[in-house]
Design a protein around this motif. Structure first.
Motif, PDB file in Angstrom:
ATOM      1  N   MET C   1     136.540 119.978  22.972  1.00  0.00           N
ATOM      2  CA  MET C   1     138.077 120.176  22.714  1.00  0.00           C
ATOM      3  C   MET C   1     138.426 120.348  21.208  1.00  0.00           C
ATOM      4  O   MET C   1     139.037 121.414  20.693  1.00  0.00           O
ATOM      5  N   ALA C   2     137.715 119.775  20.354  1.00  0.00           N
ATOM      6  CA  ALA C   2     137.799 119.877  18.825  1.00  0.00           C
ATOM      7  C   ALA C   2     137.485 121.238  18.479  1.00  0.00           C
ATOM      8  O   ALA C   2     138.179 121.826  17.544  1.00  0.00           O
ATOM      9  N   GLU C   3     136.552 121.541  19.225  1.00  0.00           N
ATOM     10  CA  GLU C   3     136.033 123.121  18.895  1.00  0.00           C
ATOM     11  C   GLU C   3     136.955 124.052  19.054  1.00  0.00           C
ATOM     12  O   GLU C   3     137.238 124.984  18.323  1.00  0.00           O
ATOM     13  N   VAL C   4     137.629 123.914  20.422  1.00  0.00           N
ATOM     14  CA  VAL C   4     138.709 124.890  20.542  1.00  0.00           C
ATOM     15  C   VAL C   4     139.918 124.915  19.493  1.00  0.00           C
ATOM     16  O   VAL C   4     140.509 125.879  19.369  1.00  0.00           O
ATOM     17  N   GLN C   5     140.269 123.716  19.348  1.00  0.00           N
ATOM     18  CA  GLN C   5     141.407 123.455  18.556  1.00  0.00           C
ATOM     19  C   GLN C   5     141.083 124.053  16.879  1.00  0.00           C
ATOM     20  O   GLN C   5     142.080 124.756  16.320  1.00  0.00           O
ATOM     21  N   ASN C   6     139.727 124.048  16.464  1.00  0.00           N
ATOM     22  CA  ASN C   6     139.499 124.680  15.450  1.00  0.00           C
ATOM     23  C   ASN C   6     139.122 126.149  15.402  1.00  0.00           C
ATOM     24  O   ASN C   6     138.774 126.869  14.189  1.00  0.00           O
ATOM     25  N   ASN C   7     139.281 126.646  16.493  1.00  0.00           N
ATOM     26  CA  ASN C   7     139.049 127.982  16.764  1.00  0.00           C
ATOM     27  C   ASN C   7     139.908 129.022  15.903  1.00  0.00           C
ATOM     28  O   ASN C   7     141.163 128.558  15.996  1.00  0.00           O
ATOM     29  N   PRO C   8     139.388 129.700  14.889  1.00  0.00           N
ATOM     30  CA  PRO C   8     140.227 130.600  13.924  1.00  0.00           C
ATOM     31  C   PRO C   8     141.182 131.549  14.484  1.00  0.00           C
ATOM     32  O   PRO C   8     142.170 131.856  14.194  1.00  0.00           O
ATOM     33  N   ILE C   9     140.819 131.938  15.877  1.00  0.00           N
ATOM     34  CA  ILE C   9     141.511 132.998  16.707  1.00  0.00           C
ATOM     35  C   ILE C   9     142.664 132.339  17.640  1.00  0.00           C
ATOM     36  O   ILE C   9     143.575 132.948  18.058  1.00  0.00           O
ATOM     37  N   LEU C  10     142.493 131.036  17.689  1.00  0.00           N
ATOM     38  CA  LEU C  10     143.650 130.291  18.490  1.00  0.00           C
ATOM     39  C   LEU C  10     145.009 130.416  18.023  1.00  0.00           C
ATOM     40  O   LEU C  10     146.034 130.545  18.913  1.00  0.00           O
ATOM     41  N   LYS C  11     145.404 130.833  16.567  1.00  0.00           N
ATOM     42  CA  LYS C  11     146.729 130.623  16.129  1.00  0.00           C
ATOM     43  C   LYS C  11     147.333 131.824  16.716  1.00  0.00           C
ATOM     44  O   LYS C  11     148.527 132.349  16.750  1.00  0.00           O
ATOM     45  N   TYR C  12     146.549 132.925  17.098  1.00  0.00           N
ATOM     46  CA  TYR C  12     146.974 134.416  17.420  1.00  0.00           C
ATOM     47  C   TYR C  12     147.553 134.288  18.968  1.00  0.00           C
ATOM     48  O   TYR C  12     148.106 135.103  19.645  1.00  0.00           O
ATOM     49  N   PHE C  13     147.413 133.360  19.614  1.00  0.00           N
ATOM     50  CA  PHE C  13     147.714 133.129  21.170  1.00  0.00           C
ATOM     51  C   PHE C  13     148.895 132.078  21.197  1.00  0.00           C
ATOM     52  O   PHE C  13     149.330 131.131  20.560  1.00  0.00           O
ATOM     53  N   ALA C  15     149.590 129.516  23.341  1.00  0.00           N
ATOM     54  CA  ALA C  15     148.678 128.730  24.099  1.00  0.00           C
ATOM     55  C   ALA C  15     149.370 128.287  25.327  1.00  0.00           C
ATOM     56  O   ALA C  15     148.830 128.182  26.441  1.00  0.00           O
ATOM     57  N   SER C  16     150.670 128.129  25.236  1.00  0.00           N
ATOM     58  CA  SER C  16     151.411 127.655  26.395  1.00  0.00           C
ATOM     59  C   SER C  16     151.634 128.687  27.480  1.00  0.00           C
ATOM     60  O   SER C  16     151.847 128.113  28.678  1.00  0.00           O
ATOM     61  N   LYS C  17     151.230 129.743  27.255  1.00  0.00           N
ATOM     62  CA  LYS C  17     151.398 130.757  28.292  1.00  0.00           C
ATOM     63  C   LYS C  17     150.024 131.091  28.884  1.00  0.00           C
ATOM     64  O   LYS C  17     149.854 131.740  29.906  1.00  0.00           O
ATOM     65  N   LEU C  18     149.046 130.511  28.386  1.00  0.00           N
ATOM     66  CA  LEU C  18     147.758 130.715  29.201  1.00  0.00           C
ATOM     67  C   LEU C  18     147.581 129.494  30.282  1.00  0.00           C
ATOM     68  O   LEU C  18     148.200 128.597  30.111  1.00  0.00           O
ATOM     69  N   PRO C  19     146.912 129.593  31.250  1.00  0.00           N
ATOM     70  CA  PRO C  19     145.802 130.721  31.468  1.00  0.00           C
ATOM     71  C   PRO C  19     146.491 132.047  31.709  1.00  0.00           C
ATOM     72  O   PRO C  19     147.722 131.953  32.418  1.00  0.00           O
ATOM     73  N   HIS C  20     145.793 132.871  31.576  1.00  0.00           N
ATOM     74  CA  HIS C  20     146.371 134.452  31.824  1.00  0.00           C
ATOM     75  C   HIS C  20     146.328 134.726  33.192  1.00  0.00           C
ATOM     76  O   HIS C  20     145.857 133.882  34.121  1.00  0.00           O
TER      77      HIS C  20
END
Lengths: 205, 379, 279
Positions: C1-13, C15-20
């Motif tokens: 989970m930590a890995e996901v939170q640190n994902n540098p591209i996460l800020k472009y999503f 997140a509340s609208k996912l999953p697609h």
């Protein structure tokens, strides 16, 4: 004062521009009210073109002309189509270069070699509309030459001002001369009872 | 640049463009169509002088789309067309209603159906203006009778569009669009100009479609840092799609409510000599000019006639019609169609009052004589 | 989970609208991922970027992306985007759409946006089918393939969208697939930096409605097919038309940076208009 005009010819002769200039002269330089409307076919050149102007010192509501006081007719087919709409005792300025058959009218007919003069004097048939407008101003006196001149300056394409000014002057002189002839000698196809709309003595010949 | 304060000769279509520019319209996308083309031509000339943008798009659909896009980016935006083009614009007019994007759409009516008669006048689009799109939404349309009024009213159209965040239709006709007459342009500093209300930057989390001013939301402009979503799908306050029937229903009802609530501010009618009238002419746009002259002449002949001229035709001025015409003997509805507005007048007045249609199609006009004759025929 | 939170591209999503909403195995998620990686690579300002789409499966992508976003009417995304860009030329405007949206109902807007060379980036999520409406043939369905509206085989001939865009005047044109992700990111990044109209034909797989009906699936097999039939543009130049039959050319097709861009040209129009009205 309320005066209704119809200007008609074929597309490309510039009758709509002539009508716009007439209305512009009345509104911008004579302080009157005017409306101008037009109807035309799909052709930019050829086809029928009609322009109507109402000039008044009061409000103008209905903007179309049913029976004009004054007409400028620039070709035979327009003559045939519209001449019977003329108000009884009205005035018609006709381009005799293109209107060859002047059928009887209950009004005053003033034929002028309008297109002919445009070709002979300027080598430019395109100024026939302005010569015609000059004739109209000269004959009726309803709008001063100066007001028409100013309106022309505002509405014609840049670079053609001087040509159009000369065309106006020519048409106006043609109009004045013929009016004086008619009223002076009382014999003309303008008719014996022709009275210019505005006092001629104020006209600048 | 146009002179203000002095009488000048101007065409109806010109007045439309100049009025819009005077109140801050800075984006026009259009497609050539008679008899509205002069509006596009003048915008092409004038907008870049004022720092605005004109673009001739590839079709009517994209013109309307570009207008909505530009408005979302903050521009006061307009397009102009005639009946055939207006039909094509409906898709994105509906989008603008749903997404609450302010804009002004001008329709200079000509004879239809279909291509009809491009240079001849008609008023056959009054129902298309109201019901042309799919779905259920209100529509606002104003209808001028003179060149001066066109100038004044296009400004009102923008004010309404910006206030209520909705498209507003300026419904002209060929008579007024192509008419040149005297106008006196007001000093720009005296104009009442309204612009859309924007959200506060601090109002996070940002809910673009939450009603803030009555039923009107405060939607940001693109590029202002709110990172919000706009869709033509039914959406909730967040702007994102919803399948919740209650939320979807409430949204549609709110679209109606926001227009209904503003009824008094957006309804304009012109009444002439109705106080003691027995019969009235109901007419709008260019035809009302014939009606005015007919009423004046009828009065000279001792006929107690009056004129009711709706300037706002949608929402239909129901209350005003009932108040002004509800006690008369008869109402003549004169229009250049086969009786579209007559339906509304009849609906409002009920069976007690004789409603007479004076209708003409095919490009001919209704003259004062025609109306006078009808008035004289009322028993 | 930590890995996901640190994902540098996460800020472009968002997140509340996912999953697609896309089906398992759909290629569109890969394409959307490529887009945000390219945006990150180029370093676009999220507050100064607008993402516009039409109608269709791929056109739902803007809803998941944390920018100003606009989900328009079917086919019209480019026209809405043109209005946004002209009204505020300082904004970066990206347009997404499917092959039905871009090449069928929006085909006219496509060629005219290319012709104007207006500074927009268009990515066509091209999966050869109408997915949202459950599998009708599109202008990109190959001849002979099956669709719900081509039960006896498609007799239409598909476009080569890159050639179409290039012929219409697009000044940056490229193609990649959901398999060739590195190439896709590179093309999108170059398209974003390009001043003018950039078009990326991004091939995607629709296992649900295209692959299954035509017995091309599952998803991995469809992506392997991309791997097999795609030829880099450089290699394709050395091949004969015979050799290129049934192949797909990928890579950068057009890159002409010196063509006048529309909004910049319009600024010149404004300058001329002001000069002429003053003089």
């Amino acid at each position: 004062m309320r005066m209704e005009f119809r200007l008609a010819g074929s597309g490309g002769q510039g009758v709509i521009l002539a009508g716009v200039i007439l209305a512009e002269a009345a509104v911008s330089y004579e302080g009157l009210n005017a409306v101008q409307s037009q109807s035309y076919g799909p052709e930019s050149r050829g086809g029928a073109s009609k322009c109507e102007v109402i000039i008044s010192d009061g409000e103008i509501y209905f903007p179309k002309v049913i029976s004009p006081d004054v007409m400028l007719i620039m070709n035979q087919s327009s003559w045939n189509k519209y001449i019977h709409d003329l108000k009884k005792g009205g005035i018609v300025v006709a381009d005799s270069t293109l209107v060859k058959e002047l059928t009887p009218v209950d009004g005053h007919v003033f034929p002028f070699e309008i297109t002919g003069s445009a070709i002979h004097e300027f080598g430019r048939p395109v100024v026939a509309n302005i010569i015609g407008l000059g004739c109209l101003a000269g004959v009726t006196g309803v709008i001063s030459k100066e007001a028409v001149r100013k309106a022309i300056m505002k509405r014609v394409p840049k670079g053609t001002e001087e040509l159009n000014e000369r065309a106006l002057e020519l048409g106006y002189q043609m109009g004045i001369r013929k009016t004086l002839e008619f009223t002076g000698r009382g014999e003309s196809n303008g008719g014996e009872d022709f009275e210019p709309i505005r006092d001629r003595s104020k006209a600048s010949v | 640049m146009v002179k203000t304060g002095k009488g000048i000769l101007m065409q109806g279509n010109e007045a439309c463009a100049e009025g819009a520019i005077a109140c801050g319209m800075r984006f026009f996308a259009g497609y050539p169509i008679t008899p509205s083309t002069e509006i596009a031509e003048l915008c092409a000339l004038r907008l870049p002088q004022e720092g605005g943008v004109f673009i001739q798009m590839e079709d009517e659909l994209s013109s309307m789309a570009a207008v909505v896009g530009a408005s979302l980016a903050g521009a006061k935006a307009m397009t102009a067309t005639s009946g055939p083009g207006f039909s094509l614009k409906q898709e994105n007019i509906g989008f603008a209603c749903m997404a609450e994007v302010p804009c002004v759409v001008v329709n200079v009516q000509r004879v239809g159906p279909s291509t009809g008669m491009p240079t001849s006048p008609a008023q056959g689009d009054v129902m298309q203006v109201r019901w042309g799109t799919h779905g259920d939404h209100p529509m606002i349309a104003l209808c001028p009778w003179s060149v001066q009024e066109t100038y004044n009213i296009v400004i009102r159209c923008f004010n309404i569009a910006e206030t209520l965040r909705t498209p507003v239709i300026l419904l002209m006709d060929e008579i007024v669009g192509h008419l040149r007459e005297k106008v006196v342009l007001p000093d720009p500093s005296t104009l009442t100009i309204v612009s859309r209300r924007k959200p506060q930057k601090s109002s996070l989390p940002y809910l673009p479609y939450k009603p803030v001013y009555g039923d009107v939301p405060a939607i940001a402009d693109y590029g202002d840092g709110f990172r919000f979503h706009v869709t033509g799908l039914s959406h909730d306050y967040t702007g994102f799609p919803t399948n919740d029937a209650n939320v979807a229903a409430e949204e549609i009802k709110r679209l109606h409510r926001k227009v209904q609530a503003a009824r008094n501010e957006i309804t304009f009618v012109h009444k002439y000599r109705l106080e003691d009238a027995e019969i009235a002419v109901f007419a709008y746009g260019g035809v009302a000019r014939s009606a005015m002259e007919a009423v004046m002449r009828a009065r000279e002949q001792g006929i107690r006639a009056g004129l009711f001229r709706p300037i706002t035709i949608w929402p239909f001025p129901e209350e005003e019609v009932r108040q002004s015409l509800g006690a008369l003997k008869a109402v003549v509805v004169a229009e250049l169609n086969l009786g579209q507005m007559r339906l509304e007048v009849e609906r409002c007045l009920g069976k007690g009052i004789e409603v007479i249609g004076l209708n003409r199609v095919g490009g001919q006009i209704i003259t004062p004589d025609d109306i006078l004759e009808t008035l004289r025929g009322v028993k | 989970m930590a890995e996901v939170q640190n994902n540098p591209i996460l800020k472009y999503f968002r997140a509340s609208k996912l999953p697609h909403i896309w089906c398992p195995g759909c290629g569109h998620g890969i394409l959307m991922g490529a887009l945000v990686r390219a945006i990150d690579k180029v370093g676009l300002d999220q507050d100064r970027t607008v993402i516009v789409s039409g109608i269709g499966c791929s056109s739902r992508a803007p809803g998941y992306l944390n920018f100003d976003t606009l989900h328009t009417t079917h086919g019209r995304a480019l026209a809405f985007a043109t209005g946004i860009k002209l009204a505020r030329p300082e904004l970066k405007v990206i347009v997404l759409g499917g092959d039905g949206d871009i090449a069928a109902i929006g085909g006219n807007h496509l060629i005219h946006a290319c012709r104007r060379n207006i500074d927009l980036l268009l990515i066509c999520f091209n999966n050869s089918i109408y997915g949202m409406t459950s599998g009708q043939y599109s202008p990109m369905t190959p001849t002979g393939r099956l669709a719900t509206t081509a039960p006896y085989g498609n007799i239409d001939r598909p476009f080569d969208l890159c050639q179409l865009a290039a012929a219409a005047g697009a000044t940056y044109v490229g193609r990649a697939t959901s398999y060739h992700v590195t190439l896709l990111i590179e093309l999108i990044a170059k398209g974003l930096k390009h001043k003018g109209f950039a078009f990326i034909d991004a091939l995607s797989q629709c296992p649900t409605y295209y692959g299954r009906r035509n017995k091309l699936g599952p998803s991995v097999k469809m992506m392997e097919w991309f791997k097999e039939v795609c030829i880099p543009v450089g290699a394709a130049k050395k091949m004969t038309p015979e050799q290129l039959r049934d192949k797909i050319v990928i890579g950068e097709m057009v890159n002409t940076p010196d063509v006048p861009e529309y909004t910049e040209e319009y600024e010149k129009v404004k300058a001329r208009a002001k000069e002429m009205s003053a003089g």
